[in-house]
Design a protein around this motif. Structure first.
Motif, PDB file in Angstrom:
ATOM      1  N   LYS A   7      46.957  43.650  42.757  1.00 38.55           N
ATOM      2  CA  LYS A   7      47.447  44.126  44.050  1.00 38.55           C
ATOM      3  C   LYS A   7      46.660  43.403  45.141  1.00 38.55           C
ATOM      4  CE  LYS A   7      48.203  48.714  42.030  1.00 38.55           C
ATOM      5  NZ  LYS A   7      47.771  50.140  42.043  1.00 38.55           N
ATOM      6  N   ASP A  10      42.937  43.727  45.292  1.00 37.08           N
ATOM      7  CA  ASP A  10      42.102  43.155  44.229  1.00 37.08           C
ATOM      8  C   ASP A  10      41.632  41.728  44.529  1.00 37.08           C
ATOM      9  OD1 ASP A  10      42.484  45.408  42.453  1.00 37.08           O
ATOM     10  OD2 ASP A  10      44.506  44.643  42.072  1.00 37.08           O
ATOM     11  N   GLN A  13      37.887  40.703  44.647  1.00 38.20           N
ATOM     12  CA  GLN A  13      37.224  40.798  43.347  1.00 38.20           C
ATOM     13  C   GLN A  13      37.647  39.653  42.425  1.00 38.20           C
ATOM     14  OE1 GLN A  13      36.207  44.529  41.382  1.00 38.20           O
ATOM     15  NE2 GLN A  13      37.604  45.566  42.813  1.00 38.20           N
ATOM     16  N   GLU A  46      41.059  46.013  34.644  1.00 37.09           N
ATOM     17  CA  GLU A  46      40.148  46.728  35.519  1.00 37.09           C
ATOM     18  C   GLU A  46      39.746  48.061  34.893  1.00 37.09           C
ATOM     19  OE1 GLU A  46      40.911  49.585  37.622  1.00 37.09           O
ATOM     20  OE2 GLU A  46      42.948  49.869  36.869  1.00 37.09           O
ATOM     21  N   GLU A  47      38.543  48.458  35.242  1.00 39.26           N
ATOM     22  CA  GLU A  47      38.020  49.755  34.833  1.00 39.26           C
ATOM     23  C   GLU A  47      37.288  50.365  36.026  1.00 39.26           C
ATOM     24  OE1 GLU A  47      35.510  49.132  31.467  1.00 39.26           O
ATOM     25  OE2 GLU A  47      37.153  48.617  30.114  1.00 39.26           O
ATOM     26  N   ASN A  48      37.637  51.605  36.337  1.00 41.05           N
ATOM     27  CA  ASN A  48      36.981  52.297  37.457  1.00 41.05           C
ATOM     28  C   ASN A  48      37.052  51.472  38.738  1.00 41.05           C
ATOM     29  OD1 ASN A  48      36.180  54.437  35.689  1.00 41.05           O
ATOM     30  ND2 ASN A  48      34.437  53.177  35.014  1.00 41.05           N
ATOM     31  N   ASP A  49      38.246  50.891  38.962  1.00 45.33           N
ATOM     32  CA  ASP A  49      38.518  50.087  40.168  1.00 45.33           C
ATOM     33  C   ASP A  49      37.725  48.788  40.231  1.00 45.33           C
ATOM     34  OD1 ASP A  49      40.311  52.030  41.141  1.00 45.33           O
ATOM     35  OD2 ASP A  49      38.663  53.162  42.035  1.00 45.33           O
ATOM     36  N   GLU A  50      37.163  48.349  39.103  1.00 42.35           N
ATOM     37  CA  GLU A  50      36.409  47.097  39.061  1.00 42.35           C
ATOM     38  C   GLU A  50      37.176  46.071  38.229  1.00 42.35           C
ATOM     39  OE1 GLU A  50      32.035  45.314  37.747  1.00 42.35           O
ATOM     40  OE2 GLU A  50      32.589  47.384  37.244  1.00 42.35           O
TER      41      GLU A  50
END
Length: 391
Positions: A7, A10, A13, A46-50
């Motif tokens: 999205k 993201d 990151q 991704e995990e936990n918004d990471e």
């Protein structure tokens, strides 16, 4: 673990993961993420918004066997260091291959840093380039025959015309339009490079000056006179650049006209991997290629395809030629020959011929009748491949 398309939120990151994994300059990264990157073509874990892993599926059209295929070029495969070795890449690649098949793609591309990482997913080596390494003063005998000019965005149509003409004898190349060359000019500029056009001689050169080395990214020409003139242009930098490196297609003609090959090192550079995504559709697409079906009319062969990651390719396929049309169907019968998707890919991309595939897979071709071998040779014809897309 959540695998999904990226999205807009993201992007920062994804850039951060890219910068950790790849040693690209700041200007090139800025160019890429402003001009090429598209979250709609980016898959992340991704995990936990990471964001922990990512790749991009950049869109190109390639000309393969005189047939046009829309392809996804897999680039930027990257993971944060803390998840490497934990299977994230396997999950990412498995999801990606399933998406490519679901989206109707027939073939795909990938530039591998290490082929061992991607062969297991069915991507295999399909493109080479040759690289010349020589002293610039070895080009003393060549002279610039016309005045070159630096390319601008107004030259995109001219660059496209020169490139398209030069590609006529090659296979697997990316189709480049004016929009592509507008982006290409930005790409080369982002790495402090130059593009010069010799419109009179129907050629262009894209290059970088790296210390005392004149590095040629592309030298596109359409006759020997234009090549000689471009080599003269390079020679005119001999006091500035003591060494010259030229990347070129494997059928390049420099090696035929250079004065002393003994002082020129020529390397074969593995460049690009490919993959067949949908074997059935690939065979059907061959009806659009210029294949002489007269000699193989009414012939057939049954091929068992082994594909560990795209289950839809795992089948025995009967390929036949009826009324000069190539047909394929799944059958529950014994096969005449068994090939994994890597071998299928190298045949489909015209990188290897059937004799080479038989040798590498230790297949006894005496198990096939002559007409079946002729059918395979007609379907899979070896050609000279070339591509130079980096992202």
């Amino acid at each position: 673990m959540n695998i999904r398309y990226a999205k807009p939120i993201d992007k920062d990151q994804v850039v951060s993961v890219w910068n950790y994994c790849f040693e690209d300059g700041e200007d090139f990264v800025k160019y890429y993420f402003e001009n090429v990157y598209d979250e709609n073509n980016t898959i992340i874990i991704e995990e936990n918004d990471e964001v922990l892993s990512a790749l991009q599926l950049n869109k190109y059209t390639i000309d393969l066997r005189d047939n046009k295929y829309d392809v996804s070029y897999v680039v930027g495969v990257s993971s944060k260091p803390e998840v490497r070795g934990l299977g994230y890449m396997k999950h990412l690649m498995t999801y990606t291959l399933e998406e490519l098949y679901k989206n109707g793609e027939i073939v795909s591309l990938l530039m591998a840093i290490d082929y061992r990482l991607y062969k297991r997913y069915g991507f295999d080596h399909c493109y080479d380039q040759i690289q010349y390494n020589l002293r610039t003063d070895e080009l003393l005998g060549f002279r610039l025959s016309s005045k070159l000019r630096k390319a601008t965005f107004e030259d995109a149509e001219t660059l496209s015309r020169i490139y398209t003409k030069a590609m006529e004898s090659l296979n697997g190349y990316a189709v480049r339009d004016e929009a592509y060359f507008n982006r290409f000019i930005k790409e080369v500029s982002s790495e402090s490079g130059y593009i010069y056009i010799d419109e009179e001689n129907n050629s262009y050169i894209a290059y970088y000056i790296q210390g005392d080395t004149f590095f040629v990214r592309e030298l596109i020409y359409n006759n020997i006179s234009s090549l000689k003139s471009m080599l003269g242009y390079i020679y005119n930098h001999n006091t500035q650049c003591k060494k010259t490196v030229i990347n070129a297609p494997v059928d390049d003609k420099i090696k035929l006209i250079i004065a002393n090959l003994k002082t020129c090192e020529i390397k074969l550079i593995p460049f690009m991997a490919g993959r067949v995504i949908n074997f059935e559709k690939y065979i059907e697409s061959l009806n659009s290629c210029n294949i002489d079906t007269q000699k193989i009319n009414n012939e057939s062969i049954k091929i068992k395809v082994i594909d560990k990651y795209i289950n839809q390719n795992n089948s025995v396929f009967k390929i036949s030629v009826c009324d000069n049309k190539i047909k394929i169907q799944r059958v529950e019968e014994d096969c005449d020959i068994e090939l994994d998707i890597n071998s299928i890919t190298q045949l489909a991309f015209s990188y290897l011929n059937t004799d080479e595939i038989f040798m590498l897979n230790e297949i006894d071709e005496s198990s096939l009748i002559n007409t079946q071998k002729e059918l395979l040779n007609a379907l899979f014809e070896k050609r000279i491949n070339y591509i130079d897309e980096l992202v």
